[in-house]
Enzyme design. Structure first.
Site, PDB file in Angstrom:
ATOM      1  N   TYR A  70      -9.773  -3.662  -2.154  1.00 65.54           N
ATOM      2  CA  TYR A  70      -9.463  -3.472  -3.576  1.00 65.54           C
ATOM      3  C   TYR A  70      -8.235  -2.585  -3.657  1.00 65.54           C
ATOM      4  O   TYR A  70      -8.005  -1.723  -2.807  1.00 65.54           O
ATOM      5  CB  TYR A  70     -10.623  -2.842  -4.354  1.00 65.54           C
ATOM      6  CG  TYR A  70     -10.969  -1.437  -3.925  1.00 65.54           C
ATOM      7  CD1 TYR A  70     -10.331  -0.332  -4.491  1.00 65.54           C
ATOM      8  CD2 TYR A  70     -11.931  -1.200  -2.948  1.00 65.54           C
ATOM      9  CE1 TYR A  70     -10.632   0.956  -4.087  1.00 65.54           C
ATOM     10  CE2 TYR A  70     -12.241   0.085  -2.532  1.00 65.54           C
ATOM     11  CZ  TYR A  70     -11.592   1.158  -3.103  1.00 65.54           C
ATOM     12  OH  TYR A  70     -11.880   2.438  -2.693  1.00 65.54           O
ATOM     13  N   HIS A 103     -14.077   5.943  -6.525  1.00 63.02           N
ATOM     14  CA  HIS A 103     -12.912   5.086  -6.308  1.00 63.02           C
ATOM     15  C   HIS A 103     -11.729   5.521  -7.173  1.00 63.02           C
ATOM     16  O   HIS A 103     -10.662   4.924  -7.122  1.00 63.02           O
ATOM     17  CB  HIS A 103     -13.275   3.626  -6.588  1.00 63.02           C
ATOM     18  CG  HIS A 103     -14.323   3.105  -5.657  1.00 63.02           C
ATOM     19  ND1 HIS A 103     -15.666   3.188  -5.946  1.00 63.02           N
ATOM     20  CD2 HIS A 103     -14.227   2.521  -4.444  1.00 63.02           C
ATOM     21  CE1 HIS A 103     -16.347   2.667  -4.945  1.00 63.02           C
ATOM     22  NE2 HIS A 103     -15.511   2.267  -4.021  1.00 63.02           N
ATOM     23  N   GLY A 142     -21.968   9.917   2.612  1.00 69.32           N
ATOM     24  CA  GLY A 142     -21.694   9.954   4.049  1.00 69.32           C
ATOM     25  C   GLY A 142     -20.332  10.483   4.423  1.00 69.32           C
ATOM     26  O   GLY A 142     -20.213  11.543   5.024  1.00 69.32           O
ATOM     27  N   SER A 143     -19.277   9.768   4.063  1.00 68.60           N
ATOM     28  CA  SER A 143     -17.945  10.159   4.515  1.00 68.60           C
ATOM     29  C   SER A 143     -17.349  11.233   3.611  1.00 68.60           C
ATOM     30  O   SER A 143     -17.633  11.297   2.418  1.00 68.60           O
ATOM     31  CB  SER A 143     -17.029   8.941   4.554  1.00 68.60           C
ATOM     32  OG  SER A 143     -16.887   8.363   3.263  1.00 68.60           O
ATOM     33  N   GLU A 183     -18.108  12.204   9.017  1.00 67.09           N
ATOM     34  CA  GLU A 183     -17.554  11.026   9.701  1.00 67.09           C
ATOM     35  C   GLU A 183     -16.061  11.124  10.020  1.00 67.09           C
ATOM     36  O   GLU A 183     -15.335  10.134   9.938  1.00 67.09           O
ATOM     37  CB  GLU A 183     -17.828   9.758   8.882  1.00 67.09           C
ATOM     38  CG  GLU A 183     -19.295   9.554   8.551  1.00 67.09           C
ATOM     39  CD  GLU A 183     -19.547   8.347   7.647  1.00 67.09           C
ATOM     40  OE1 GLU A 183     -18.651   7.496   7.502  1.00 67.09           O
ATOM     41  OE2 GLU A 183     -20.649   8.268   7.088  1.00 67.09           O
ATOM     42  N   LYS A 222       0.839  -1.206   0.000  1.00 67.92           N
ATOM     43  CA  LYS A 222       0.000   0.000   0.000  1.00 67.92           C
ATOM     44  C   LYS A 222       0.874   1.256   0.000  1.00 67.92           C
ATOM     45  O   LYS A 222       0.662   2.178  -0.806  1.00 67.92           O
ATOM     46  CB  LYS A 222      -0.897   0.005   1.241  1.00 67.92           C
ATOM     47  CG  LYS A 222      -1.725   1.283   1.425  1.00 67.92           C
ATOM     48  CD  LYS A 222      -2.514   1.236   2.724  1.00 67.92           C
ATOM     49  CE  LYS A 222      -3.287   2.517   2.952  1.00 67.92           C
ATOM     50  NZ  LYS A 222      -4.385   2.709   1.976  1.00 67.92           N
ATOM     51  N   ASP A 251     -13.385   3.414  10.409  1.00 64.78           N
ATOM     52  CA  ASP A 251     -13.901   2.497   9.393  1.00 64.78           C
ATOM     53  C   ASP A 251     -15.400   2.360   9.627  1.00 64.78           C
ATOM     54  O   ASP A 251     -15.865   2.429  10.774  1.00 64.78           O
ATOM     55  CB  ASP A 251     -13.211   1.131   9.518  1.00 64.78           C
ATOM     56  CG  ASP A 251     -13.776   0.100   8.565  1.00 64.78           C
ATOM     57  OD1 ASP A 251     -13.369   0.109   7.390  1.00 64.78           O
ATOM     58  OD2 ASP A 251     -14.624  -0.707   8.990  1.00 64.78           O
ATOM     59  N   ASP A 290     -26.680   2.018   5.898  1.00 67.30           N
ATOM     60  CA  ASP A 290     -26.017   1.490   4.705  1.00 67.30           C
ATOM     61  C   ASP A 290     -26.010  -0.032   4.683  1.00 67.30           C
ATOM     62  O   ASP A 290     -25.665  -0.668   5.680  1.00 67.30           O
ATOM     63  CB  ASP A 290     -24.564   1.963   4.656  1.00 67.30           C
ATOM     64  CG  ASP A 290     -24.442   3.412   4.233  1.00 67.30           C
ATOM     65  OD1 ASP A 290     -25.409   3.935   3.670  1.00 67.30           O
ATOM     66  OD2 ASP A 290     -23.374   4.011   4.464  1.00 67.30           O
TER      67      ASP A 290
END
Length: 765
Positions: free
Chosen positions: A522, A704, A442-443, A494, A19, A499, A609
């Site tokens: 992903y 994304h 939301g976030s 949020e 990552k 998470d 959700d």
């Protein structure tokens, strides 16, 4: 002797090295050569770690920097034209297909993603058309086999099978109407033949070919394609281990058992009852049977006694030399190693087994059923017996109040006061929203500053009061931006949440949490699923304080944000000693209390959700009804305590709704938002076909990807949506939450979205 096998390993690195390296490469801070050095080290770690556990058959070729299906697409030259001709390297084409690219003169959106069967892993959907020019751009399986050999590890290469690859693909925009990707098999097979023949020429003895679609009902229609493909591949390939997982072969066994392969792998973690049928079907052949005894999908320690019983049953039918003990699937769905967990109490630590420990379990079970006399094996068996006994004793404990509350659920508790046709009038009167209301899912971006503050709180470098003040300022920033840009229903962003599942689990009884148990969802998006270990109940209000504070800052309606019971269940590691239904309903009751408290606090729209409701659907249609009944009931139980004037929203992503649309209707949500931007809006056909009459917000852009959609692009999407959805029902929103995006792109994209909504109000007044 019974051999041991691991089907795949996490590709993220023990400390999330991939990552960090990939995101540095995307940001222009790490050259490709340095990225590949990190990759080489992680692969070496994986191979040597598995070997050190005593495993015989070690996988290679399944590592990926984004997605293994995408790896196959780029390797096979299944690269859509929009990514070609820009002067990009194959690596940058690979990343552009996965996440889009908006840099210099290049502006291309990402390919569509879908859930990998019933897991929370996302794969990038291949795009196929009649004129596709398949060719082998590179042989990744061969390259990694040689790479492993160079560090002293002989591996078994892993390849996604040709039928599964095409069955998971979609017809591209260039394809003619009604085109089916499976019809490209004759073009694709020569590429597989080249790939496999090169492996054989390099001295590879066996190759693992994954054909997971064999556990689906639809595979029954592909028997001829399987026979054709494997008749051709078996002539040039190393010995083929045909691998299935996540479900049962069922009637597909009738043709699979006759394929010219060397071994067959089945998942006995998910479907132990298939063992006898499969073993007896292949008994007259020379096929080896690989037994998926160690779960690749959960983190609970394997019960050696039970697993050995299944292995011995197979040995009794086939003989020791024809049996392999294996993981049920790739271990990519599990964290890397327990050794990174420093804070779990020893009692809890003893319950679990992550990927490294699961590799050791496979080797131990194989040695045990091979009648090993090793003292180390005997000690491992004894320790496992003691550990399992302790966990069973803990599992017998239950929360009597929680169990009684679940038992007391009545049909009336699943219904709102009035049907939607009545509720919607009260909601319109109360909220006074314009046509085509705009909102987000939301976030908002989780910035470095937010993550730093959270880390400081954990290290006690910030007091609780100081942290809360910081969060309030972040919420005010989000609220003021939304007011400025002109959104209609606001969210608090949020910032306090690490998470969408873990945050709630930390405030509920019955969960255990880890420090470093990361799992890939992903690309570079990793999650740390909580673990349900006991009966679940709410300790107290979880979100009311922050939503109420946000509402106090604005006159616009504020949307309360909750994660639904089915999604919390599916995105956690659930208990295996009680049913998923029981766990889901316990979660639903806890959320019901939160929903009621939010409404009492003045929150007029509450989003529960359920992005994982389709994901959790059993793979075989015969098993659907039971799941859908308790899944729908759980959502309704969560939201039915609301009065008519308060909107119940829900969000779904990457789901094919057509086959379960009656259940979507049965949820009775006032407003739903769905992913639609990357699926060519084909999902919306179901809403028209079933005359969906509640309000709906199909995503108008893909979150994304860092790419910012233009106003014109969003206008086109809105125009397309209005061909399928009545204008009085349409909400305008992004595909999903904005947590992983940066502020700059978020501000630009939402400004364009609001501008497009204004245009729609004028155009469709």
């Amino acid at each position: 002797m019974v051999l041991s096998s691991v089907l795949g390993f996490p590709r993220i690195g023990a400390n999330r090295e991939i990552k960090k390296a990939v995101e540095a490469y995307w940001g222009g801070k790490l050259p490709e050569a340095e990225l590949l050095k990190v990759v080489a080290e992680v692969k070496k770690y994986n191979w040597t770690t598995i070997k050190a556990q005593g495993v015989d058959l070690i996988p290679s070729g399944e590592f990926t920097l984004y997605d293994h299906v995408l790896d196959h697409s780029v390797a096979f030259n299944a690269i859509p034209k929009r990514y070609q001709g820009h002067g990009l390297s194959l690596l940058d084409i690979f990343f552009a297909m996965g996440r889009g690219r908006q840099q210099g003169s290049v502006d291309v959106p990402a390919c569509e993603m879908k859930k990998w069967f019933d897991s929370n892993y996302h794969f990038v959907v291949p795009e196929i058309f009649e004129g596709i020019d398949f060719k082998l751009n590179y042989n990744k399986a061969l390259d990694e086999y040689k790479e492993a050999k160079a560090v002293g590890v002989t591996t078994r290469p892993v390849v996604l099978g040709p039928i599964s690859y095409l069955a998971l693909a979609k017809a591209s925009r260039e394809a003619s109407a009604g085109y089916s990707p499976i019809s490209a098999l004759s073009k694709l097979l020569p590429v597989y033949e080249q790939l496999l023949s090169e492996l054989k020429a390099a001295g590879v003895e066996s190759v693992q070919i994954d054909e997971p679609v064999l556990v689906l009902d639809s595979a029954a229609d592909l028997a001829q394609q399987y026979e054709t493909a494997y008749a051709a591949l078996s002539k040039v390939s190393p010995s083929i281990v045909l691998t299935t997982y996540f479900g049962r072969l069922g009637d597909n066994l009738s043709f699979v058992s006759k394929l010219p392969i060397a071994a067959l792998h089945i998942d006995l973690d998910r479907e132990p009852k298939q063992l006898a049928a499969v073993a007896n079907a292949i008994k007259p052949t020379t096929l080896l049977l690989s037994l998926g005894l160690v779960s690749g999908r959960n983190i609970w320690k394997t019960d050696f006694a039970y697993a050995s019983t299944l292995a011995e049953e197979a040995i009794a039918i086939l003989g020791e030399q024809r049996v392999i003990v294996a993981t049920s699937s790739s271990l990519l769905h599990t964290p890397v190693t327990l050794t990174n967990e420093k804070k779990l109490p020893l009692e809890q630590l003893d319950w679990f087994s992550f990927a490294t420990e699961k590799a050791a379990e496979v080797a131990t079970i194989a040695a045990s059923v091979s009648k090993s006399t090793s003292p180390a094996v005997a000690a491992a068996l004894a320790a496992n017996k003691e550990s399992i006994a302790k966990r069973r004793a803990f599992e017998k404990n239950s929360d009597d109040a929680v169990r009684k509350r679940v038992a007391a659920i009545t049909p009336e508790m699943l219904n709102r006061q009035n049907p939607f046709s009545i509720r919607v009038k009260a909601q319109h009167e109360h909220l006074k929203l314009p046509k085509f209301p705009t909102t987000t899912i939301g976030s908002f971006p989780q910035t470095k500053e937010i993550r730093t503050a959270r880390a400081k709180l954990g290290k006690k470098e910030l007091t609780e009061a100081e942290y809360n003040e910081f969060i309030k300022k972040e919420i005010e920033t989000v609220v003021r931006f939304q007011e400025k840009v002109g959104l209609d229903i606001l969210v608090h962003g949020e910032p306090e949440r690490n998470d969408m599942v873990q945050y709630f689990g930390e405030q509920l009884q019955g969960f255990v949490f880890t420090q470093n148990a990361w799992v890939q969802s992903y690309g570079s998006r990793y999650v740390r699923p909580p673990i349900i270990c006991a009966d679940v109940s709410r300790k107290g209000p979880m979100t009311v304080e922050w939503s109420s504070y946000a509402q106090s800052l604005t006159d616009k309606p504020m949307k309360g944000m909750l994660t639904g019971p089915v999604t919390i269940l599916n995105w956690s590691f659930p208990r295996v000693d009680i049913s998923r239904e029981m766990q889901s309903k316990q979660l639903a009751l806890a959320l019901r209390d939160e929903v009621v408290d939010l409404e009492k606090a003045g929150i007029s729209a509450i989003q529960v959700d359920e992005p994982a409701i389709r994901e959790g659907l059993p793979l075989r249609r015969v098993d659907w009804d039971g799941y859908l009944k308790w899944a729908v009931d759980s959502f309704r139980l969560s939201t039915a305590g609301l009065t008519d004037k308060t909107q119940a929203h829900s969000h779904f992503c990457y789901s094919d709704f057509n086959d379960i649309f009656p259940s979507i209707l049965a949820l009775d949500a006032d407003v739903i938002s769905i992913e639609a931007s990357k699926s060519d809006m084909k999902l919306l056909n179901a809403f028209k076909e079933f005359s969906y009459s509640n309000e709906i917000g199909p995503g108008v852009y893909d979150i994304h990807s860092p790419r910012v959609p233009s106003v014109e692009e969003i206008k086109e999407r809105i125009t397309g949506m209005l061909q399928l959805i009545p204008d009085n029902l349409l909400y305008i929103n992004p595909d999903c939450g904005l947590k992983t995006r940066g502020w700059k792109e978020t501000e630009a994209a939402l400004a364009n979205m609001v501008e497009a909504a204004k245009w729609a109000r004028q155009t469709y007044a």
